[in-house]
Design a protein around this motif. Structure first.
Motif, PDB file in Angstrom:
ATOM      1  N   LEU A 159       0.850  -1.185   0.000  1.00 40.59           N
ATOM      2  CA  LEU A 159       0.000   0.000   0.000  1.00 40.59           C
ATOM      3  C   LEU A 159       0.885   1.234   0.000  1.00 40.59           C
ATOM      4  CD1 LEU A 159      -2.895   1.170   0.184  1.00 40.59           C
ATOM      5  CD2 LEU A 159      -2.613   1.160   2.686  1.00 40.59           C
ATOM      6  N   GLY A 160       0.706   2.100  -0.996  1.00 35.59           N
ATOM      7  CA  GLY A 160       1.528   3.291  -1.105  1.00 35.59           C
ATOM      8  C   GLY A 160       0.706   4.520  -1.419  1.00 35.59           C
ATOM      9  N   THR A 161       1.364   5.673  -1.395  1.00 32.84           N
ATOM     10  CA  THR A 161       0.686   6.933  -1.664  1.00 32.84           C
ATOM     11  C   THR A 161       1.679   7.928  -2.245  1.00 32.84           C
ATOM     12  OG1 THR A 161      -0.736   8.655  -0.678  1.00 32.84           O
ATOM     13  CG2 THR A 161       1.127   7.880   0.635  1.00 32.84           C
ATOM     14  N   GLY A 162       1.159   9.028  -2.788  1.00 29.33           N
ATOM     15  CA  GLY A 162       2.030  10.036  -3.365  1.00 29.33           C
ATOM     16  C   GLY A 162       1.274  11.303  -3.713  1.00 29.33           C
ATOM     17  N   ILE A 163       2.034  12.361  -3.976  1.00 28.55           N
ATOM     18  CA  ILE A 163       1.491  13.652  -4.370  1.00 28.55           C
ATOM     19  C   ILE A 163       2.369  14.208  -5.481  1.00 28.55           C
ATOM     20  CG2 ILE A 163       2.798  14.857  -2.566  1.00 28.55           C
ATOM     21  CD1 ILE A 163       0.434  16.799  -2.338  1.00 28.55           C
ATOM     22  N   TYR A 164       1.760  14.881  -6.448  1.00 28.78           N
ATOM     23  CA  TYR A 164       2.496  15.333  -7.635  1.00 28.78           C
ATOM     24  C   TYR A 164       1.982  16.711  -8.060  1.00 28.78           C
ATOM     25  CZ  TYR A 164       5.561  13.901 -11.482  1.00 28.78           C
ATOM     26  OH  TYR A 164       6.603  13.767 -12.345  1.00 28.78           O
ATOM     27  N   LEU A 165       2.849  17.702  -8.040  1.00 30.04           N
ATOM     28  CA  LEU A 165       2.517  19.067  -8.444  1.00 30.04           C
ATOM     29  C   LEU A 165       3.274  19.381  -9.724  1.00 30.04           C
ATOM     30  CD1 LEU A 165       1.244  21.895  -7.701  1.00 30.04           C
ATOM     31  CD2 LEU A 165       3.441  22.392  -6.578  1.00 30.04           C
ATOM     32  N   HIS A 166       2.570  19.905 -10.746  1.00 24.78           N
ATOM     33  CA  HIS A 166       3.267  20.169 -12.003  1.00 24.78           C
ATOM     34  C   HIS A 166       2.549  21.217 -12.845  1.00 24.78           C
ATOM     35  CE1 HIS A 166       0.374  17.977 -14.592  1.00 24.78           C
ATOM     36  NE2 HIS A 166       0.237  17.167 -13.561  1.00 24.78           N
ATOM     37  N   ASN A 167       3.338  21.821 -13.738  1.00 25.65           N
ATOM     38  CA  ASN A 167       2.798  22.630 -14.832  1.00 25.65           C
ATOM     39  C   ASN A 167       3.482  22.146 -16.102  1.00 25.65           C
ATOM     40  OD1 ASN A 167       5.350  23.819 -14.884  1.00 25.65           O
ATOM     41  ND2 ASN A 167       4.695  25.679 -13.831  1.00 25.65           N
ATOM     42  N   LYS A 168       3.477  22.942 -17.153  1.00 28.55           N
ATOM     43  CA  LYS A 168       4.023  22.458 -18.421  1.00 28.55           C
ATOM     44  C   LYS A 168       5.550  22.374 -18.434  1.00 28.55           C
ATOM     45  CE  LYS A 168       3.937  27.003 -20.726  1.00 28.55           C
ATOM     46  NZ  LYS A 168       5.409  27.068 -20.971  1.00 28.55           N
ATOM     47  N   ASP A 169       6.225  22.981 -17.445  1.00 26.84           N
ATOM     48  CA  ASP A 169       7.686  22.976 -17.432  1.00 26.84           C
ATOM     49  C   ASP A 169       8.308  22.422 -16.155  1.00 26.84           C
ATOM     50  OD1 ASP A 169       8.034  24.186 -19.984  1.00 26.84           O
ATOM     51  OD2 ASP A 169       7.556  26.136 -19.108  1.00 26.84           O
ATOM     52  N   PHE A 170       7.544  22.311 -15.090  1.00 24.93           N
ATOM     53  CA  PHE A 170       8.116  21.980 -13.789  1.00 24.93           C
ATOM     54  C   PHE A 170       7.291  20.899 -13.103  1.00 24.93           C
ATOM     55  CE2 PHE A 170       7.951  22.642  -9.148  1.00 24.93           C
ATOM     56  CZ  PHE A 170       9.289  22.501  -8.819  1.00 24.93           C
ATOM     57  N   TYR A 171       7.954  20.051 -12.314  1.00 26.60           N
ATOM     58  CA  TYR A 171       7.233  19.094 -11.485  1.00 26.60           C
ATOM     59  C   TYR A 171       7.936  18.919 -10.147  1.00 26.60           C
ATOM     60  CZ  TYR A 171      10.660  15.401 -12.531  1.00 26.60           C
ATOM     61  OH  TYR A 171      11.810  14.652 -12.635  1.00 26.60           O
ATOM     62  N   LEU A 172       7.149  18.585  -9.138  1.00 25.21           N
ATOM     63  CA  LEU A 172       7.644  18.321  -7.797  1.00 25.21           C
ATOM     64  C   LEU A 172       6.798  17.198  -7.212  1.00 25.21           C
ATOM     65  CD1 LEU A 172       9.480  19.166  -5.372  1.00 25.21           C
ATOM     66  CD2 LEU A 172       7.612  20.698  -4.669  1.00 25.21           C
ATOM     67  N   GLY A 173       7.442  16.135  -6.749  1.00 27.80           N
ATOM     68  CA  GLY A 173       6.686  14.987  -6.275  1.00 27.80           C
ATOM     69  C   GLY A 173       7.228  14.398  -4.992  1.00 27.80           C
ATOM     70  N   PHE A 174       6.343  13.751  -4.249  1.00 17.03           N
ATOM     71  CA  PHE A 174       6.714  12.990  -3.063  1.00 17.03           C
ATOM     72  C   PHE A 174       5.919  11.688  -3.084  1.00 17.03           C
ATOM     73  CE2 PHE A 174       5.523  11.719   1.306  1.00 17.03           C
ATOM     74  CZ  PHE A 174       6.779  11.351   1.762  1.00 17.03           C
ATOM     75  N   GLY A 175       6.614  10.579  -2.942  1.00 17.51           N
ATOM     76  CA  GLY A 175       5.935   9.298  -3.001  1.00 17.51           C
ATOM     77  C   GLY A 175       6.493   8.296  -2.013  1.00 17.51           C
ATOM     78  N   VAL A 176       5.611   7.440  -1.518  1.00 18.18           N
ATOM     79  CA  VAL A 176       6.003   6.305  -0.677  1.00 18.18           C
ATOM     80  C   VAL A 176       5.372   5.062  -1.315  1.00 18.18           C
ATOM     81  CG1 VAL A 176       6.114   5.374   1.661  1.00 18.18           C
ATOM     82  CG2 VAL A 176       5.826   7.846   1.321  1.00 18.18           C
ATOM     83  N   PRO A 177       6.110   4.318  -2.118  1.00 19.41           N
ATOM     84  CA  PRO A 177       5.520   3.188  -2.847  1.00 19.41           C
ATOM     85  C   PRO A 177       4.897   2.128  -1.954  1.00 19.41           C
ATOM     86  CG  PRO A 177       7.667   3.755  -3.746  1.00 19.41           C
ATOM     87  CD  PRO A 177       7.515   4.534  -2.483  1.00 19.41           C
ATOM     88  N   ASN A 178       5.423   1.964  -0.733  1.00 15.41           N
ATOM     89  CA  ASN A 178       4.838   1.001   0.202  1.00 15.41           C
ATOM     90  C   ASN A 178       5.019   1.535   1.617  1.00 15.41           C
ATOM     91  OD1 ASN A 178       3.689  -1.197   1.410  1.00 15.41           O
ATOM     92  ND2 ASN A 178       5.325  -2.630   0.903  1.00 15.41           N
ATOM     93  N   ILE A 179       3.924   1.865   2.275  1.00 14.73           N
ATOM     94  CA  ILE A 179       4.003   2.431   3.624  1.00 14.73           C
ATOM     95  C   ILE A 179       3.979   1.347   4.693  1.00 14.73           C
ATOM     96  CG2 ILE A 179       2.904   4.575   2.900  1.00 14.73           C
ATOM     97  CD1 ILE A 179       0.310   3.579   4.100  1.00 14.73           C
TER      98      ILE A 179
END
Length: 310
Positions: A159-179
């Motif tokens: 079980l994992g979770t994540g968050i992803y912020l982006h526009n057409k040129d930039f991205y920023l992400g945080f993820g935990v593939p298995n909590i």
């Protein structure tokens, strides 16, 4: 006193168990991390405006018996609406006498924050099959270790979770593939390995050098309890979305590059090679990875994520 062959048997088993424990604490790590973003962040699902299908095979530490070999397969896209991302993953990893196979599903919902920014929230769920084949152990006198025979398989949830912020040129992400913390035991309740959560921070920015050429530096940080911080960097050139080339660096571990060519609009073939830059540099043949990506057209006509969408 033990005879030498007894010493050797104990040493082989202890080495095996110790290496298995270390391996299972961390997820598979690739220097060409930008090729499989869904692996470390479920919120990436649907960030491509169409459907993306990816397969990647990598062979690490070439020349060593039992060296890691990993096969990735994932597919993701937008379904049921322009804001819903769904993806599936299969990953099979072999190292020594152990295999780790995962079947995972990903779901992400993309929120339109304003004209330029989108925020995706994702979850990952599935199961992990962890196997140990004792028949591959080289024990001098098998009668001394009757417990070590056959194949042991353990199944655990993921079980994992994540968050992803982006526009057409930039991205920023945080993820935990298995909590989840998972413990793998044998039939005698002996702990073989422990799986601990891996935390990933990723970011990148696309610079448009010319109308048909862009450069994207990207970074991936991984943290896991009991291991030092891992930092991976890549700089990727993209010409007309047809030819790709990158330089990749895993600090204190490997350095290498990736080349890829897209043809017939939908297909991308690529290859990467990484060489050790630490004390093991003269002891192995490096890391070879072969990459195939298929992209299908967008039904929803959305704005593409600034990240390279594989």
């Amino acid at each position: 006193m033990f005879k030498w062959n007894q010493h050797k048997s104990y040493l082989q088993i202890v080495t095996f168990l110790f290496s298995t424990l270390l391996f299972s604490q961390s997820d598979v790590k690739l220097s060409s991390f930008f090729l499989t973003p869904l692996t470390h962040n479920p919120a990436y699902a649907g960030s491509y405006e169409g459907i993306s299908i990816t397969s990647l095979y990598t062979s690490q530490w070439v020349g060593f018996d039992g060296a890691p070999k990993t096969l990735f397969f994932n597919a993701h896209g937008t379904f049921f609406g322009p804001n819903t991302g769904i993806g599936v993953e299969v990953m099979h990893d072999e190292i020594g006498v152990t295999t780790d196979t995962k079947f995972l599903g990903n779901y992400a919902y993309h929120l339109q924050l304003n004209e330029n920014w989108r925020l995706a929230l994702g979850i990952k769920a599935g199961a992990v099959w962890y196997s140990v084949d004792y028949n591959k152990l080289r024990i001098q006198n098998p009668n001394e270790f009757n417990n070590f025979e056959g194949t042991l398989t353990s199944i655990n949830p993921n079980l994992g979770t994540g968050i992803y912020l982006h526009n057409k040129d930039f991205y920023l992400g945080f993820g935990v593939p298995n909590i989840l913390n998972s413990t793998y035991i044998d039939s005698y309740n002996t702990t073989l390995a422990n799986s601990r959560p891996n935390y990933y921070f990723s970011s990148g920015y696309k610079f448009n050098l010319q109308d048909d050429i862009s450069l994207q530096p990207s970074v991936l940080f991984r943290m896991v309890k009991g291991a030092p911080l891992s930092a991976l960097f890549a700089g990727t050139l993209n010409w007309q979305d047809k030819m790709y080339g990158s330089l990749n660096l895993d600090l204190n571990a490997t350095a290498g590059g990736f080349v890829g060519i897209r043809f017939a609009e939908k297909f991308l073939l690529g290859y990467s090679y990484d060489s050790s830059i630490n004390k093991f540099s003269g002891s192995n043949g490096g890391i070879h990875s072969f990459f195939l990506n298929i992209r299908l057209e967008d039904f929803w006509q959305r704005e593409r994520c600034g990240c390279y969408t594989f």
